[in-house]
Design a protein around this motif. Structure first.
Motif, mmCIF file in Angstrom:
data_model
loop_
_atom_site.group_PDB
_atom_site.id
_atom_site.type_symbol
_atom_site.label_atom_id
_atom_site.label_comp_id
_atom_site.label_asym_id
_atom_site.label_seq_id
_atom_site.Cartn_x
_atom_site.Cartn_y
_atom_site.Cartn_z
ATOM 1 N N ALA A 1 0.812 -1.225 0.000
ATOM 2 C CA ALA A 1 0.000 0.000 0.000
ATOM 3 C C ALA A 1 0.840 1.267 0.000
ATOM 4 O O ALA A 1 0.299 2.370 -0.070
ATOM 5 N N PRO B 1 1.030 5.883 0.226
ATOM 6 C CA PRO B 1 -0.296 5.333 -0.057
ATOM 7 C C PRO B 1 -0.993 6.026 -1.223
ATOM 8 O O PRO B 1 -1.699 5.376 -1.996
ATOM 9 N N MET C 1 -2.370 4.165 -4.560
ATOM 10 C CA MET C 1 -3.745 4.357 -4.998
ATOM 11 C C MET C 1 -3.785 4.887 -6.425
ATOM 12 O O MET C 1 -4.600 4.440 -7.254
ATOM 13 N N ARG C 2 -2.907 5.825 -6.730
ATOM 14 C CA ARG C 2 -2.871 6.400 -8.076
ATOM 15 C C ARG C 2 -2.523 5.346 -9.128
ATOM 16 O O ARG C 2 -3.032 5.373 -10.247
ATOM 17 N N ALA D 1 -5.842 -0.408 -4.030
ATOM 18 C CA ALA D 1 -6.633 0.075 -2.898
ATOM 19 C C ALA D 1 -6.555 -0.941 -1.775
ATOM 20 O O ALA D 1 -6.568 -2.148 -2.020
ATOM 21 N N THR D 2 -6.499 -0.453 -0.545
ATOM 22 C CA THR D 2 -6.393 -1.339 0.616
ATOM 23 C C THR D 2 -7.496 -1.015 1.620
ATOM 24 O O THR D 2 -7.685 0.140 1.994
ATOM 25 N N ALA E 1 -12.997 2.135 -1.261
ATOM 26 C CA ALA E 1 -11.941 1.501 -2.052
ATOM 27 C C ALA E 1 -12.375 1.335 -3.505
ATOM 28 O O ALA E 1 -11.605 1.587 -4.435
ATOM 29 N N HIS F 1 -12.107 4.247 -6.270
ATOM 30 C CA HIS F 1 -10.845 4.646 -6.899
ATOM 31 C C HIS F 1 -10.541 3.880 -8.189
ATOM 32 O O HIS F 1 -9.446 4.012 -8.740
ATOM 33 N N ALA G 1 -9.777 0.781 -8.758
ATOM 34 C CA ALA G 1 -8.525 0.057 -8.549
ATOM 35 C C ALA G 1 -8.451 -1.188 -9.423
ATOM 36 O O ALA G 1 -9.465 -1.800 -9.766
#
Length: 519
Positions: free
Chosen positions: A64, A86, A90-91, A95-96, A169, A172, A174
């Motif tokens: 993460a 983080p 994420m970018r 996601a966590t 989450a 985003h 992900a």
């Protein structure tokens, strides 16, 4: 240390979405990761297993971007990389969802879901209506459209807060989602809904790293499994469905565990009704939560409460303990009535509670094990306003030694203990107090399989020594395996009572879902 077992991939299979090789991470005095390999493919559910302290939390924090590895390589979508923060992870599409939810309780649901990437006009004017609409769509996708995007998170149940964290989450977009104990606060219906969501995500090519102590879930949802032990990966990418549970447990613990639940002599020789109950609950009611409840627990008996989230399980324990005031009814310990809605009176009567949220509700995380164990008994060690530290420490050492709490240094801060040993510290507190009734709310939540076996044995031993134990668990096999007698709850009412040996998981589910008012 056994070598890591790898699953060989046939020729022509695309490169994994994520490949972590030889990851190491040390903290002062602790080597948390000593060489971990993890390979995750697109569209799969990859289960990450290991006992508490095996390195799972450190590894996902490396993934993460919260920790930087000391050594090793991370390859993301075919390119070597490091997640510097983080936000960076994420970018890049990771996601966590942590077990300890990081929601902002005073903010509304919608603001929590869109936090950090709020919809704006002209780049700086936040658009609340768009945020609420986006949140509503995500919550509906998760099967919970009833959660109000405008409601403060603090007003939600633990299960609903878990759903909000999942929605955040998902917001985003992900490519890989790490789920750390996502079902811990969910009832069976909500777990099934979670699995449906996970399956839809993987069908769209999203990878899920799924962490759970519930091995039956791993069997249901997982495609492959990686097992950590002592900071190393001892199995990487084993096919879940063709790997036996006993083999997984052996990899996690380094030993075979043939019997999860301890043998109870009560199975063949139950406590008879002629033995006076230690705990007697008569007509206990709390309006809107549960109604007209009668419970008796005798010395040496473990009684389990089985039911869905919202059936009144936790509320019953907290009312017996005095943390909630009943609308009507009485609680007796050894024949003496306990003043309702009065925790000190309940404790003086011999009632102890190990709550579901032990970190927030039971433990002083920055204090020593000694102080956590002695906090309810400090007057025993006080003289003229001074605490006899030597006597306090000696008493804590004795009771924690009896419970095999590790490490055995009671000067250790309780925050540094594993989940299983933190729970033992809570139990030790009530043993030192000399409690007669032990109330256990989700006693193994967040505890690995090896520590669970130890806790089950401890709870059984305490009952066999004469305590009356009332236990709540959302895991039906746990209720049935640990209890002598089970009360099945539905919407705040007891719909069935029988010896545990006469029930199975399917029968309990039928009762709680269909509301058969059997007796």
């Amino acid at each position: 240390m056994p070598p890591t077992t790898h699953l060989s991939k046939p020729a022509g299979v695309p490169a994994p979405l994520l490949k972590m090789t030889g990851i190491t991470k040390s903290f002062p005095g602790v080597r948390a990761l000593a060489g971990v390999d993890l390979s995750v493919n697109e569209g799969e559910v990859h289960c990450l297993l290991g006992q508490n302290g095996a390195g799972k939390s450190t590894l996902i924090k490396v993934l993460a971007g919260a920790h930087q590895p000391d050594d090793g390589e991370i390859v993301w979508q075919g390119s070597p990389t490091r997640f510097k923060s983080p936000v960076d992870a994420m970018r890049l599409g990771i996601a966590t969802i942590y077990q300890e939810l990081d929601l902002v309780e005073h903010l509304p649901v919608a603001e929590n879901i869109t936090l950090g990437h709020e919809p704006t006009r002209a780049g700086f004017v936040v658009r609340p209506r768009v945020a609420r609409e986006s949140a509503s769509a995500l919550l509906a996708r998760l099967g919970h459209p009833e959660i109000d995007p405008a409601a403060p998170v603090a007003d939600l149940s633990a299960a609903q807060q878990q759903i909000v964290s999942m929605a955040r989450a998902l917001s985003h977009d992900a490519r890989l989602i790490v789920m750390d104990e996502p079902s811990a606060a969910l009832d069976p219906d909500e777990v099934r809904n979670l699995f449906r969501i996970v399956n839809r995500l993987t069908a769209d090519g999203v990878a899920v790293v799924y962490i759970s102590h519930r091995l039956e879930e791993i069997r249901q949802i997982g495609d492959r499994v990686t097992v950590l032990k002592d900071g190393r990966s001892v199995a990487d990418g084993l096919p879940t469905r063709s790997t036996s549970t006993s083999d997984i447990v052996a990899l996690m613990t380094g030993r075979r565990v043939d019997h999860v639940f301890p043998f109870s002599p009560r199975t063949a020789d139950p406590v008879t009704s002629e033995v006076p109950p230690v705990l007697r609950v008569r007509g206990l009611c709390r309006q809107g939560e549960f109604e007209s409840l009668d419970i008796e627990v005798r010395p040496g008996e473990i009684v389990g409460l089985a039911g869905l989230v919202g059936s009144g399980r936790t509320e019953i324990l907290e009312t017996v303990y005095g943390a909630r005031r009943p609308t009507s009814g009485q609680v007796f310990v050894d024949g003496e009535e306990v003043r309702p809605g009065d925790v000190p009176a309940a404790v003086r009567a011999g009632i102890g509670l190990a709550p579901e949220e032990r970190k927030a509700q039971a433990l002083l995380m920055l204090e020593s094990v000694t102080r956590n164990v002695s906090v309810s008994t400090l007057s025993r060690f006080s003289r003229l306003g001074w605490i006899d530290r030597t006597a306090e420490r000696a008493a804590a050492q004795q009771v924690t030694r009896d419970l095999v709490l590790r490490p055995d240094n009671t000067d250790t801060q309780v925050k540094n203990l594993s989940g299983g040993n933190q729970q033992k510290a809570v139990l030790a507190r009530w043993l030192l107090r000399g409690c007669r009734v032990l109330l256990l709310d989700e006693p193994t939540r967040g505890v690995d399989i090896g520590a669970r076996v130890e806790l089950y044995a401890v709870i059984r031993r305490l009952a066999d020594e004469g305590l009356a134990v009332l236990v709540v668990s959302s895991e039906i096999p746990e209720v049935l395996g640990l209890s002598d007698r089970v009360l099945v709850l539905r919407e705040g009412r007891v719909v069935h009572t029988s010896p545990a040996r006469e029930l199975d998981e399917h029968r309990v589910l039928d009762l709680v879902l269909e509301g058969n008012h059997a007796s």
